[in-house]
Enzyme design. Structure first.
Site, PDB file in Angstrom:
ATOM      1  N   THR A 222       0.671  -1.357  -0.204  1.00  0.00           N
ATOM      2  CA  THR A 222       0.036  -0.382  -0.559  1.00  0.00           C
ATOM      3  C   THR A 222       0.590   1.497  -0.163  1.00  0.00           C
ATOM      4  O   THR A 222       1.883   1.188   1.133  1.00  0.00           O
ATOM      5  CB  THR A 222      -1.267   0.384   1.512  1.00  0.00           C
ATOM      6  OG1 THR A 222      -2.295  -1.223   1.052  1.00  0.00           O
ATOM      7  CG2 THR A 222      -1.506   1.363   1.694  1.00  0.00           C
ATOM      8  N   ARG A 250     -14.136  -6.961  -0.341  1.00  0.00           N
ATOM      9  CA  ARG A 250     -13.736  -6.593   1.222  1.00  0.00           C
ATOM     10  C   ARG A 250     -13.359  -4.735   1.196  1.00  0.00           C
ATOM     11  O   ARG A 250     -12.730  -4.512   0.158  1.00  0.00           O
ATOM     12  CB  ARG A 250     -12.124  -7.370   1.373  1.00  0.00           C
ATOM     13  CG  ARG A 250     -11.668  -7.247   2.442  1.00  0.00           C
ATOM     14  CD  ARG A 250     -10.342  -6.309   2.407  1.00  0.00           C
ATOM     15  NE  ARG A 250      -9.179  -6.605   3.318  1.00  0.00           N
ATOM     16  CZ  ARG A 250      -8.876  -6.044   3.377  1.00  0.00           C
ATOM     17  NH1 ARG A 250      -7.836  -4.729   2.204  1.00  0.00           N
ATOM     18  NH2 ARG A 250      -7.482  -5.726   4.664  1.00  0.00           N
ATOM     19  N   VAL A 251     -13.441  -4.084   2.400  1.00  0.00           N
ATOM     20  CA  VAL A 251     -13.060  -2.900   2.196  1.00  0.00           C
ATOM     21  C   VAL A 251     -11.860  -3.374   3.182  1.00  0.00           C
ATOM     22  O   VAL A 251     -12.238  -3.722   4.422  1.00  0.00           O
ATOM     23  CB  VAL A 251     -13.764  -2.058   2.189  1.00  0.00           C
ATOM     24  CG1 VAL A 251     -12.747  -0.447   2.532  1.00  0.00           C
ATOM     25  CG2 VAL A 251     -14.744  -1.588   1.561  1.00  0.00           C
ATOM     26  N   GLY A 252     -10.448  -2.196   3.173  1.00  0.00           N
ATOM     27  CA  GLY A 252      -9.723  -2.424   4.285  1.00  0.00           C
ATOM     28  C   GLY A 252      -9.780  -1.360   5.134  1.00  0.00           C
ATOM     29  O   GLY A 252     -10.752  -0.546   4.974  1.00  0.00           O
ATOM     30  N   ASP A 253      -8.537  -0.999   5.522  1.00  0.00           N
ATOM     31  CA  ASP A 253      -8.425  -0.090   7.211  1.00  0.00           C
ATOM     32  C   ASP A 253      -7.773   1.540   5.692  1.00  0.00           C
ATOM     33  O   ASP A 253      -8.429   2.261   6.477  1.00  0.00           O
ATOM     34  CB  ASP A 253      -7.345   0.164   8.025  1.00  0.00           C
ATOM     35  CG  ASP A 253      -5.462  -0.332   6.877  1.00  0.00           C
ATOM     36  OD1 ASP A 253      -5.638  -1.125   6.206  1.00  0.00           O
ATOM     37  OD2 ASP A 253      -4.717  -0.009   7.053  1.00  0.00           O
ATOM     38  N   THR A 273       0.305   1.595   7.042  1.00  0.00           N
ATOM     39  CA  THR A 273       0.459  -0.213   6.187  1.00  0.00           C
ATOM     40  C   THR A 273      -0.125  -1.519   6.887  1.00  0.00           C
ATOM     41  O   THR A 273       0.754  -1.861   7.470  1.00  0.00           O
ATOM     42  CB  THR A 273       1.385  -0.160   5.076  1.00  0.00           C
ATOM     43  OG1 THR A 273       1.117  -1.403   4.374  1.00  0.00           O
ATOM     44  CG2 THR A 273       1.989   0.497   5.740  1.00  0.00           C
ATOM     45  N   GLY A 274      -0.572  -2.443   6.394  1.00  0.00           N
ATOM     46  CA  GLY A 274      -0.633  -3.770   7.082  1.00  0.00           C
ATOM     47  C   GLY A 274      -1.873  -3.942   6.489  1.00  0.00           C
ATOM     48  O   GLY A 274      -2.469  -3.793   5.865  1.00  0.00           O
ATOM     49  N   GLY A 276      -5.151  -5.027   6.843  1.00  0.00           N
ATOM     50  CA  GLY A 276      -6.537  -3.511   7.284  1.00  0.00           C
ATOM     51  C   GLY A 276      -7.407  -4.247   8.394  1.00  0.00           C
ATOM     52  O   GLY A 276      -7.438  -3.249   9.056  1.00  0.00           O
TER      53      GLY A 276
END
Ligand code: ASP
Length: 355
Positions: A222, A250-253, A273-274, A276
């Protein structure tokens, strides 16, 4: 002897005049330097299991060159009295246009075999924010996020509606071939194979992990940027293709304000980043800001507390970048590597990958 004693007073007055002139001038100059407002930018290109043996010297150089290009793009904006918002957007667009990072052009593939990108941007002065999630056609999702912030009454748009809005706003649009890279496609095929071998992965909380196992390719990739401008305003932005083989939808952070992205002039600007899901559950970006606001911790202490203690305790892998109003910067990560770089008005700069 006579002439000597005669010229001495003249010389003395000349020296005195010069001394007075310089002493009036010099303090003003050094005071100017001291009071010149600090500014700077910090960027990341993702954290994960990056092994030196996986990178050829050429590839390592390609990554650090691109990080430096992004830093310079953002710094130039700040140097020319531009806003921190413009600076983070400029830096991220460079990384989104590169195939090296998991954002924009180099985005990973979801399980559906398509790219679904997320991005967010936040203005620390007004607390205005904009974000998009699951976009498939936008070349620079960070710019689409900025359009949501500035040209819509909303904070987060998802899916087709977000793609449509970005197009209406004049954002660059492309079809799926623009986002295709062999490297990312192979990562998806590998992740699908692993999923067949380990169909029911769970994490420490017993939650299903929608992501390949530990020994697979975990270079998250990211991109993010945080900046402080000469006016003392902070901004943060993050952009990502998410995680390889993620479930469609799917939605991440990254596009979630407070989880992967946050900026507040009272405290700091943060981009994460990581993995999520952990960053969402622990509301990481806002947590760093809250530790500063309510507990009086410094930016560095807050960042370390969240990344090296809270997240590590639950095996939440990743890192973050942060900057505060004084221009202090922090870049903690709990993985073997994080693509990262910074450039400050103090003259300090750097771009790194490993610990
Ligand atoms: N945090 C991103 C996500 O979970 C992935 C990353 O940082 O690489 O979508």
């Amino acid at each position: 002897m006579r002439s000597y004693s005669h010229t001495n007073p003249l010389k003395r007055s000349l020296f005195l005049f010069l001394f007075l002139f310089l002493s009036l001038l010099c303090p003003a100059q050094s005071q100017d330097k001291q009071t010149a407002p600090p500014f700077g930018i910090v960027i990341h290109g993702g954290a994960g299991t990056l092994l030196r043996s996986d990178l050829t010297p050429e590839l390592e150089k390609a990554y650090t060159d691109k990080l430096n290009e992004a830093l310079d793009a953002g710094y130039k904006v700040l140097e020319n009295n531009g806003s921190s918002l413009d600076a983070v957007e400029a830096a991220i667009r460079v990384l989104e246009d590169s195939r090296l990072f998991n954002a924009g052009r180099g985005s990973v593939f979801a399980a559906s075999g398509r790219n679904e990108m997320d991005a967010a941007i936040m203005d620390g002065k007004t607390l205005k924010a904009g974000a998009v999630a699951g976009v498939r056609t936008v070349k620079n999702p960070v710019t689409a996020a900025r359009c949501v912030m500035e040209k819509s009454p909303h904070v987060l748009l998802v899916g087709e509606g977000a793609d449509r809005f970005a197009k209406q706003c004049g954002c660059g649009i492309a079809d799926s071939t623009y986002f295709y890279t062999d490297k990312r496609w192979k990562q998806l095929l590998k992740a699908r194979e692993e999923e067949k071998l380990h169909p029911a992965l769970t994490d420490s909380l017993g939650m299903l992990v929608p992501y390949p196992a530990a020994d697979s390719d975990k270079k998250f990739g990211t991109v993010g940027a945080v900046a402080l401008d000469k006016q003392g305003n902070l901004a943060a932005a993050t952009s990502t293709g998410g995680m390889t083989n993620k479930m469609s939808g799917r939605v991440g952070d990254s596009p979630l304000i407070g989880a992967g992205t946050y900026a507040n002039n009272l405290t700091c600007a943060i981009s994460c980043t990581g993995h999520g899901e952990y960053f969402i559950r622990h509301v990481v970006a806002y947590d760093v800001s809250a530790l500063m606001e309510y507990k009086g911790l410094s930016l560095e202490e807050s960042g370390r507390e969240v990344i090296m203690k809270k997240l590590l305790a639950v095996k939440g892998e990743g890192g973050l970048i942060g900057i505060d109003r004084m221009g202090n910067m922090t870049l903690p990560f709990n993985t073997p590597g994080m693509y990262r770089g910074f450039r400050s008005s103090t003259g300090k700069r750097g771009a790194f990958i490993f610990q």
